[in-house]
Design a protein around this motif. Structure first.
Motif, PDB file in Angstrom:
ATOM      1  N   SER A   1       1.015  -1.049  -0.092  1.00  2.35           N
ATOM      2  CA  SER A   1       0.047  -0.168   0.492  1.00  2.35           C
ATOM      3  C   SER A   1       0.333   1.387   0.023  1.00  2.35           C
ATOM      4  CB  SER A   1      -1.029  -0.207   0.600  1.00  2.35           C
ATOM      5  OG  SER A   1      -0.402  -0.164   2.156  1.00  2.35           O
ATOM      6  N   GLU A   2       1.685   0.857   1.013  1.00  2.00           N
ATOM      7  CA  GLU A   2       2.909   2.458   0.904  1.00  2.00           C
ATOM      8  C   GLU A   2       3.620   2.428  -0.312  1.00  2.00           C
ATOM      9  OE1 GLU A   2       3.234  -0.152   2.550  1.00  2.00           O
ATOM     10  OE2 GLU A   2       5.428  -0.627   2.518  1.00  2.00           O
ATOM     11  N   GLU A   3       3.848   1.688  -1.341  1.00  2.00           N
ATOM     12  CA  GLU A   3       4.270   2.003  -2.812  1.00  2.00           C
ATOM     13  C   GLU A   3       3.357   2.006  -3.481  1.00  2.00           C
ATOM     14  OE1 GLU A   3       7.239  -2.012  -2.861  1.00  2.00           O
ATOM     15  OE2 GLU A   3       5.331  -2.534  -3.788  1.00  2.00           O
ATOM     16  N   LYS A   4       2.003   1.756  -3.378  1.00  2.00           N
ATOM     17  CA  LYS A   4       1.300   2.635  -4.270  1.00  2.00           C
ATOM     18  C   LYS A   4       1.034   3.372  -4.158  1.00  2.00           C
ATOM     19  CE  LYS A   4      -2.040  -1.801  -5.773  1.00  2.00           C
ATOM     20  NZ  LYS A   4      -3.377  -2.712  -5.560  1.00  2.00           N
ATOM     21  N   ALA A   5       1.295   4.651  -2.780  1.00  2.00           N
ATOM     22  CA  ALA A   5       0.681   5.654  -1.973  1.00  2.00           C
ATOM     23  C   ALA A   5       2.370   6.593  -2.606  1.00  2.00           C
ATOM     24  CB  ALA A   5       0.630   5.176  -0.766  1.00  2.00           C
ATOM     25  N   GLY A   6       3.380   6.278  -3.057  1.00  2.00           N
ATOM     26  CA  GLY A   6       4.643   6.659  -3.565  1.00  2.00           C
ATOM     27  C   GLY A   6       5.073   6.674  -5.237  1.00  2.00           C
ATOM     28  N   LEU A   7       3.524   5.872  -5.859  1.00  2.00           N
ATOM     29  CA  LEU A   7       3.941   6.164  -7.321  1.00  2.00           C
ATOM     30  C   LEU A   7       4.042   7.579  -7.675  1.00  2.00           C
ATOM     31  CD1 LEU A   7       0.965   4.149  -8.034  1.00  2.00           C
ATOM     32  CD2 LEU A   7       3.504   3.262  -9.089  1.00  2.00           C
ATOM     33  N   GLU A   8       5.052   7.063  -8.717  1.00  2.00           N
ATOM     34  CA  GLU A   8       6.089   8.316  -9.107  1.00  2.00           C
ATOM     35  C   GLU A   8       4.682   8.834 -10.458  1.00  2.00           C
ATOM     36  OE1 GLU A   8       9.976   8.685 -10.939  1.00  2.00           O
ATOM     37  OE2 GLU A   8       9.813  10.579 -11.194  1.00  2.00           O
ATOM     38  N   VAL A   9       3.856  10.103 -10.353  1.00  4.18           N
ATOM     39  CA  VAL A   9       3.238  11.013 -11.659  1.00  4.18           C
ATOM     40  C   VAL A   9       3.613  12.238 -12.269  1.00  4.18           C
ATOM     41  CG1 VAL A   9       1.445  11.840 -12.267  1.00  4.18           C
ATOM     42  CG2 VAL A   9       1.065   9.577 -10.440  1.00  4.18           C
ATOM     43  N   THR A  10       4.152  11.763 -13.013  1.00  2.00           N
ATOM     44  CA  THR A  10       5.027  12.622 -14.120  1.00  2.00           C
ATOM     45  C   THR A  10       4.308  13.229 -15.323  1.00  2.00           C
ATOM     46  OG1 THR A  10       7.156  13.698 -14.793  1.00  2.00           O
ATOM     47  CG2 THR A  10       7.060  11.720 -15.514  1.00  2.00           C
ATOM     48  N   ASP A  11       4.426  14.398 -15.438  1.00  4.87           N
ATOM     49  CA  ASP A  11       3.642  14.806 -16.279  1.00  4.87           C
ATOM     50  C   ASP A  11       4.921  15.776 -17.579  1.00  4.87           C
ATOM     51  OD1 ASP A  11       3.825  17.341 -15.677  1.00  4.87           O
ATOM     52  OD2 ASP A  11       2.210  17.949 -15.820  1.00  4.87           O
ATOM     53  N   PHE A  12       5.933  15.346 -16.848  1.00  5.96           N
ATOM     54  CA  PHE A  12       7.652  16.022 -17.612  1.00  5.96           C
ATOM     55  C   PHE A  12       7.277  17.391 -18.113  1.00  5.96           C
ATOM     56  CE2 PHE A  12       6.694  11.291 -19.185  1.00  5.96           C
ATOM     57  CZ  PHE A  12       8.105  11.247 -19.007  1.00  5.96           C
ATOM     58  N   GLY A  13       6.302  18.385 -17.120  1.00  2.28           N
ATOM     59  CA  GLY A  13       6.885  19.710 -16.903  1.00  2.28           C
ATOM     60  C   GLY A  13       5.514  20.725 -17.982  1.00  2.28           C
ATOM     61  N   LEU A  14       5.045  19.508 -18.702  1.00  3.01           N
ATOM     62  CA  LEU A  14       4.180  19.931 -19.790  1.00  3.01           C
ATOM     63  C   LEU A  14       2.681  20.627 -19.627  1.00  3.01           C
ATOM     64  CD1 LEU A  14       5.852  17.380 -22.723  1.00  3.01           C
ATOM     65  CD2 LEU A  14       6.948  19.831 -22.287  1.00  3.01           C
ATOM     66  N   GLY A  15       2.220  19.711 -18.663  1.00  2.00           N
ATOM     67  CA  GLY A  15       1.346  19.882 -18.400  1.00  2.00           C
ATOM     68  C   GLY A  15      -0.212  19.385 -18.896  1.00  2.00           C
ATOM     69  N   GLU A  16       0.025  18.183 -19.440  1.00  2.00           N
ATOM     70  CA  GLU A  16      -0.773  17.429 -20.551  1.00  2.00           C
ATOM     71  C   GLU A  16      -0.108  16.240 -20.326  1.00  2.00           C
ATOM     72  OE1 GLU A  16      -0.405  19.277 -24.209  1.00  2.00           O
ATOM     73  OE2 GLU A  16       1.588  18.203 -24.759  1.00  2.00           O
ATOM     74  N   PHE A  17      -1.041  15.996 -18.964  1.00  2.00           N
ATOM     75  CA  PHE A  17      -0.444  13.961 -18.119  1.00  2.00           C
ATOM     76  C   PHE A  17      -0.991  13.059 -19.418  1.00  2.00           C
ATOM     77  CE2 PHE A  17      -1.802  10.670 -16.005  1.00  2.00           C
ATOM     78  CZ  PHE A  17      -0.094  10.373 -15.970  1.00  2.00           C
ATOM     79  N   GLU A  18      -2.130  13.904 -19.762  1.00  2.00           N
ATOM     80  CA  GLU A  18      -2.928  11.920 -20.571  1.00  2.00           C
ATOM     81  C   GLU A  18      -2.078  11.838 -21.924  1.00  2.00           C
ATOM     82  OE1 GLU A  18      -6.916  11.497 -19.657  1.00  2.00           O
ATOM     83  OE2 GLU A  18      -6.568  12.096 -17.788  1.00  2.00           O
ATOM     84  N   THR A  19      -1.380  13.081 -22.363  1.00  2.00           N
ATOM     85  CA  THR A  19      -0.748  12.714 -23.598  1.00  2.00           C
ATOM     86  C   THR A  19      -0.174  12.862 -23.576  1.00  2.00           C
ATOM     87  OG1 THR A  19      -2.179  15.263 -24.763  1.00  2.00           O
ATOM     88  CG2 THR A  19       0.059  13.833 -25.867  1.00  2.00           C
TER      89      THR A  19
END
Lengths: 180, 180
Positions: free
Chosen positions: B26-44
């Motif tokens: 659970s602590e690994e799931k809570a710490g998943l790294e989410v990055t949008d590479f600074g471009l502000g359009e994560f789903e793309t």
């Protein structure tokens, strides 16, 4: 080991991997490495391995253990001009009892194979269940055994040099010795 | 990215990993790294990552991509006095279209994000489906995009030094930039 035994244990290990959801291609399943470490008692002391990659710098494997199967005590010494193999074990399924250098655990979950007990000298227990992992320093003694259901374990490491490994049990031969 | 978005995408990625049978604590799931590479359009352009281990010598990760999500073009230069990061991608689920240096593929399965197309210069396609893998040499350009269902990809590599990575798109910032 006889080729017929190797084939049968490849099928058993493939079923473990299927159950866990780890996809291997058919040629990978057919090439699974089955080792009894030359001791001739695979279900007591043995391992099935799939090596994803083993370059000069990086290695990744899946290990499959039958219930209460043991990987005998060994270490990875410096080799090829660099430090010994560093490895991280991550339990994917089942349970693994890993024994490393350090204070002996008073009531360990696993016991070395009785008739080879004198070749096991480290008894500090690390218990790994699914989602748990442990990183081993190079050049340190370790051995491991699976629990009641067997185990599937991912290994992330530097280059594997099986020929360099040092085993406590002088009877162990790590490299393949398959009979027709 | 807003913290609320990061949390939501962690949950989405956790569901992908659950479905594939990859057990994270659970602590690994809570710490998943989410990055949008600074471009502000994560789903793309974006990625969710779990890093199992990243020592001086070895790194292992899981990457989760939403459908048609792109990891933008980059390379891993020499750093810390050694060759650049060497990485092997192994597709676990879905499909990944990986683009590397070499002859351009005439009818590729994926296209770079249209409005950033000029920052994509390598177009030799490698298709990875579950059980397939590819090892990238250090210091070579690459980018990848998932297929219709998204993807789960294991990465086995030498040490990750995100701060050393070089991106073609000057707008990319790889290190986290999470807003409250």
């Amino acid at each position: 080991m006889k080729q017929s035994e190797v084939k049968a244990y490849r099928q058993v290990a493939s079923a473990y991997l299927d159950r866990v959801g780890i996809v291997l291609r058919s040629e990978e399943k057919a090439g699974l490495e089955v080792t009894d470490f030359g001791l001739g008692e695979f279900e007591t002391t043995g391992l099935v391995l799939h090596t994803y990659v083993n370059t000069e710098r990086v290695c990744a494997k899946e290990l499959v253990l039958l219930p209460h199967q043991t990987c005998p005590q060994h270490l990875h010494p410096p080799a090829g001009g660099e430090a010994g193999k560093e490895e991280t074990f991550r339990c994917r399924w089942g349970a693994v009892y890993l024994y490393v250098e350090g204070e002996s655990t008073s009531s360990p979950q696993a016991q070395p194979p009785t008739h080879r007990r004198e070749t096991y000298t480290v008894h500090h227990e690390i218990v790994l269940r699914p989602g748990e992992q442990y990183t081993l320093l190079p050049d340190t003694w370790h051995w491991f055994q699976s629990g009641d259901e067997g185990a599937v374990v991912s290994e992330f490491s530097t280059r594997s040099r099986d020929e360099a490994d040092v085993f406590t049990d002088m009877g162990v031969r790590r490299l393949p010795d398959v009979e027709a």
